[in-house]
Design an enzyme around this catalytic site. Structure first.
Site, PDB file in Angstrom:
ATOM      1  N   HIS A 211     -18.108  14.195 -11.144  1.00  0.00           N
ATOM      2  CA  HIS A 211     -19.432  14.711 -10.998  1.00  0.00           C
ATOM      3  C   HIS A 211     -20.381  14.236 -11.894  1.00  0.00           C
ATOM      4  CE1 HIS A 211     -21.739  18.472 -10.057  1.00  0.00           C
ATOM      5  NE2 HIS A 211     -22.168  18.357 -11.405  1.00  0.00           N
ATOM      6  N   HIS A 226     -25.247  11.811 -12.858  1.00  0.00           N
ATOM      7  CA  HIS A 226     -26.436  11.556 -14.147  1.00  0.00           C
ATOM      8  C   HIS A 226     -26.061  10.119 -14.993  1.00  0.00           C
ATOM      9  CE1 HIS A 226     -27.440  15.605 -13.345  1.00  0.00           C
ATOM     10  NE2 HIS A 226     -26.125  15.976 -13.428  1.00  0.00           N
ATOM     11  N   LYS A 269     -31.220  14.407  -3.705  1.00  0.00           N
ATOM     12  CA  LYS A 269     -31.239  14.922  -4.920  1.00  0.00           C
ATOM     13  C   LYS A 269     -32.476  15.173  -5.486  1.00  0.00           C
ATOM     14  CE  LYS A 269     -29.005  15.614  -9.076  1.00  0.00           C
ATOM     15  NZ  LYS A 269     -27.903  16.654  -9.230  1.00  0.00           N
TER      16      LYS A 269
END
Length: 330
Positions: A211, A226, A269
């Site tokens: 994730h 990220h 995103k």
């Protein structure tokens, strides 16, 4: 490692043609800017419904957000200590281009974000071993992950390299001194980052590492994502279209943080924050520190004199408290 990602000294293939000339390119979808990442709503609800509260898991103690064992001053001092021990790397060259917002529909960045990345930076042990993990996952959270023995071996090699760094060794000491860790840090990293779990479905289709450091797609929305190494890989392969920056924070010669908007695998995103040019050990150390010391909240940290926060969320699965998400907030 599924497939092969070959490292080159300079990222120029897409820079010459722009994102539109690099493989799959998607139009931007209008999405209202979320106050927090969309997937966090599910993770938080799942944690509250299944477990609730803090508990000892695998030798670590995760404190509640209102009962942190470390003060703001201590967390900021600890993060600066970790940065001081980080060997860093020669920084990649980026082209942030125009400023945008989470509600924008236009493209403020017709060119790729990355223009060049030194080969010496990508050949650093922890970086090289992290790159091997990036193609081990299915992006869709509705698809069952199949983890092979070879992929488990890659995880173990990566964890071994992490624990050989001064950053992780210092983190282990800090956590032990604060009674946040009993036993080996390596075992806790394996547990909280690489244990597979479900994310709102039936299949074991997610993990903290996938994730945060690789990225996922859930309900046609990009979730997590990220890490700059995953961003670089996907941008080079033509599957990611950078749309512009929202905010940025310079960390000197150790990296930077960029809050941005982008499209990955045809899904958007609208707001995502990514460390750029930081080492895997520094990122994982900061996330792990905040996950254990101040979970489910914004954890105050400081790098190179710059104050910001790390947001972490827990995911409870079969009695284990795992990383649901973690990212910098600027």
């Amino acid at each position: 490692m599924r497939g092969c990602w070959c490292v080159t000294l300079v990222v120029v293939l897409c820079a010459a043609a722009g994102a539109a000339g690099c493989g799959r390119h998607a139009a931007t979808t209008t999405i209202a800017p979320p106050t927090v990442e969309p997937e966090i709503q599910t993770v938080r609800a799942s944690s509250q419904n299944r477990a609730g509260g803090s508990r000892r898991q695998g030798g670590s103690r995760s404190r509640s957000s209102t009962n942190s064992v470390m003060s703001t001053a201590q967390l900021r001092a600890a993060s600066e200590e970790l940065l001081a021990l980080d060997t860093g790397m020669t920084q990649p060259s980026t082209n942030v281009q125009g400023q945008t917002s989470g509600s924008a529909t236009g493209d403020a960045a017709p060119r790729p974000l990355f223009t060049s990345v030194p080969g010496t930076s990508l050949s650093k042990d922890t970086v090289r071993l992290m790159q091997q993990l990036l193609d081990n996952y299915e992006p869709q959270t509705t698809r069952q992950e199949t983890i092979t023995n070879a992929e488990r071996a890659e995880e173990n090699q990566f964890l071994q390299a992490l624990m050989q760094t001064p950053v992780m060794q210092k983190l282990e000491t800090i956590l032990q001194q604060k009674d946040l860790l009993q036993g080996r840090l390596r075992d806790i990293l394996k547990l909280i980052w690489f244990t597979p779990y479900t994310r709102g479905g039936r299949h074991l289709a997610s993990s903290g590492f996938e994730h945060v450091f690789v990225g996922e797609v859930k309900n046609r929305k990009v979730s997590g994502f990220h890490n700059w190494l995953s961003f670089l890989k996907e941008e080079r392969e033509g599957d990611l279209d950078y749309k512009g920056y929202i905010k940025k924070l310079d960390l000197g010669n150790k990296g930077e943080i960029i809050k941005m908007r982008f499209v990955w695998l045809s899904d958007t995103k609208p707001v995502g924050t990514v460390f750029i040019g930081t080492t895997p050990e520094l990122e994982m150390a900061l996330y792990t520190l905040c996950f254990l010391a101040k979970p489910n909240s914004r954890c105050p940290v400081q790098l190179a004199g710059k104050k910001f926060q790390i947001q972490t969320w827990t995911q409870s699965y079969q009695g284990k408290t795992l990383v649901g998400s973690a990212y910098p907030e600027i």
